[in-house]
Design a protein around this motif. Structure first.
Motif, short mmCIF file in Angstrom:
data_model
loop_
_atom_site.label_atom_id
_atom_site.label_comp_id
_atom_site.label_asym_id
_atom_site.label_seq_id
_atom_site.Cartn_x
_atom_site.Cartn_y
_atom_site.Cartn_z
N THR A 103 10.59 40.80 19.56
CA THR A 103 11.43 40.68 18.37
C THR A 103 12.46 39.56 18.48
OG1 THR A 103 12.83 42.44 19.25
CG2 THR A 103 11.12 43.09 17.71
N ARG A 104 12.98 39.32 19.69
CA ARG A 104 13.96 38.24 19.86
C ARG A 104 13.34 36.89 19.50
NH1 ARG A 104 16.13 37.55 25.79
NH2 ARG A 104 16.48 39.77 25.43
N LEU A 105 12.10 36.69 19.93
CA LEU A 105 11.42 35.43 19.65
C LEU A 105 11.17 35.25 18.16
CD1 LEU A 105 10.14 32.96 21.04
CD2 LEU A 105 7.99 34.21 21.10
N VAL A 106 10.81 36.34 17.47
CA VAL A 106 10.59 36.28 16.02
C VAL A 106 11.85 35.81 15.30
CG1 VAL A 106 10.19 37.68 13.96
CG2 VAL A 106 8.75 37.99 15.97
N THR A 107 12.99 36.39 15.63
CA THR A 107 14.24 36.06 14.96
C THR A 107 14.64 34.60 15.20
OG1 THR A 107 14.97 38.36 15.21
CG2 THR A 107 16.65 36.71 14.69
N LEU A 108 14.59 34.17 16.45
CA LEU A 108 14.95 32.79 16.76
C LEU A 108 14.03 31.80 16.05
CD1 LEU A 108 15.67 33.08 20.60
CD2 LEU A 108 17.34 32.73 18.77
N SER A 109 12.75 32.15 15.98
CA SER A 109 11.77 31.29 15.33
C SER A 109 12.10 31.09 13.86
CB SER A 109 10.38 31.91 15.49
OG SER A 109 9.42 31.22 14.73
N LEU A 110 12.41 32.17 13.17
CA LEU A 110 12.65 32.09 11.73
C LEU A 110 13.96 31.36 11.41
CD1 LEU A 110 11.45 35.63 10.59
CD2 LEU A 110 10.28 33.45 10.32
N VAL A 111 14.98 31.57 12.22
CA VAL A 111 16.25 30.87 12.00
C VAL A 111 16.05 29.36 12.14
CG1 VAL A 111 18.55 30.47 12.94
CG2 VAL A 111 17.73 32.81 12.65
N ALA A 112 15.39 28.95 13.23
CA ALA A 112 15.19 27.51 13.46
C ALA A 112 14.32 26.89 12.38
CB ALA A 112 14.55 27.31 14.84
N ALA A 113 13.26 27.58 11.97
CA ALA A 113 12.35 27.03 10.96
C ALA A 113 13.03 26.87 9.61
CB ALA A 113 11.12 27.92 10.83
#
Length: 383
Positions: free
Chosen positions: A54-64
């Motif tokens: 879940t941490r990776l999902v959140t970071l991914s969406l913020v950066a994108a």
């Protein structure tokens, strides 16, 4: 994610005119993004096995989402391509872990249907993003369109932060390159997984190629549609959303080996139907093609995760490898679609994509003859 990923697809004719580039060059705003996404998956999958989902999902969406704003502000063609390439890398975090997360957190009896719903969400996001981009482009040009999709991305990211439950059944892998290499070997030596990777590349390549060239076809005579009207054709994605969910239920009941070949044949039938001239028949054929594609992809992606889990392989790494093949196919064939359109019109696009889907039919039939690999308690889904 899928709204951000394909935000420029309905804008290709306008981008071609605005920056003075060819139709083939304009497709790079899609193909480069999917290519860097594919590369990012090779890193994001193993990272998630070590640090969690879940941490990776959140970071991914913020950066994108932030990079989506940068795309809208890009002053030159080169900077737009650079920002889109970086956005592809950022987006890799969600698809790298989503299917693995669902397989870990949900009971096996409903995992197929849940993954179908997830793929249906992909289709819905792609449809809404393309429709919104087309409408905004007519109102204020491509910059407003891309910026509007970034705003949508921000809203969805906020929803994910609030709603996504943390992993409960995730078990971290041991750190080190040796562990990653061992996991990579495991997901690259199973012939069924290799067949599913190849199927993903063939079908996704054909599917994206059709929609990359479609905007040029619809904005040219005899149709001469505006960007907003041409964008309405993406409403057929709604059928894909329903198809993936339905196919997931059928796979839970009848097995994946039975469902995937039928879905690929449906996709081929719809693709061939796009040779028709009347617009209503073209749209109907696109709907049939979309149903077949999303049904096949929804079941195949779940098959990869189930097969890997049953065989004791790294689930997220197998899912990432499947999506790597999926987006490499999208990048390579999607870029080729522009050249096919320029040289031979829709006939060239149809010959290119139909050849790929015919090969996909052959792969699906071979997969249908594969043997199950099940653990106690897993449903007989042909994994």
């Amino acid at each position: 994610m899928f709204a951000l990923l394909y935000s420029t697809q309905p804008l290709l004719p306008e981008l071609s005119r605005w920056f003075g580039v060819s139709a083939a060059a304009s497709t790079l705003t899609v193909s480069l993004t999917t290519l860097t996404l594919a590369v990012g998956l090779l890193v994001a999958g193993p990272l998630s096995e070590r640090f969690g989902r879940t941490r990776l999902v959140t970071l991914s969406l913020v950066a994108a989402t932030l990079l989506g704003v940068a795309c809208a502000a890009a002053p030159t063609w080169g900077l737009l391509l650079a920002a889109r390439s970086a956005q592809g890398l950022a987006l890799a975090g969600l698809p790298a872990v989503a299917v693995a997360y669902l397989n870990e957190e949900l009971d096996g009896a409903v995992a197929g249907q849940a993954i179908g719903l997830y793929v249906g969400g992909n289709a819905l996001g792609g449809m809404v993003g393309r429709l919104l981009a087309g409408a905004l482009a007519d109102l204020g040009g491509w910059r407003l369109a891309v910026g509007g999709i970034a705003v949508l991305g921000a809203a969805c990211t906020a929803a994910v932060v609030v709603l996504l439950p943390p992993s409960r059944r995730f078990v971290a892998a041991q750190p080190g390159l040796e562990t990653v290499a061992r996991s990579a070997r495991a997901v690259l030596t199973d012939p069924v997984l290799l067949g599913l990777y190849l199927l993903a590349a063939l079908l996704m390549g054909a599917f994206v190629a059709v929609f990359n060239a479609l905007g040029f076809r619809l904005e040219a005579p005899p149709y001469a549609l505006s960007a907003a009207l041409a964008g309405l054709v993406f409403l057929v994605y709604a059928f894909g959303s329903v198809a993936s969910t339905t196919a997931g239920r059928l796979a839970d009941r009848h097995g994946r080996r039975a469902v995937v070949p039928v879905a690929v044949v449906v996709m081929l039938a719809g693709l061939l139907g796009t040779a028709a001239s009347p617009l209503v028949l073209v749209v109907l054929a696109l709907a049939v093609m979309t149903v077949g594609f999303f049904a096949a992809h929804g079941v195949a992606s779940g098959w990869v995760a189930a097969r890997a889990r049953a065989g004791g392989r790294a689930t997220a790494q197998a899912a990432s490898t499947y999506l790597f093949a999926y987006y490499v196919g999208s990048s390579v064939v999607g870029a080729a679609a522009g050249r096919a359109w320029t040289s031979s019109g829709w006939t060239g696009v149809l010959v290119l994509t139909a050849a790929l889907v015919v090969l996909g039919c052959g792969v699906a039939l071979l997969l249908a003859r594969s043997t199950s690999l099940l653990q106690p308690g897993n449903p007989p889904v042909g994994g």
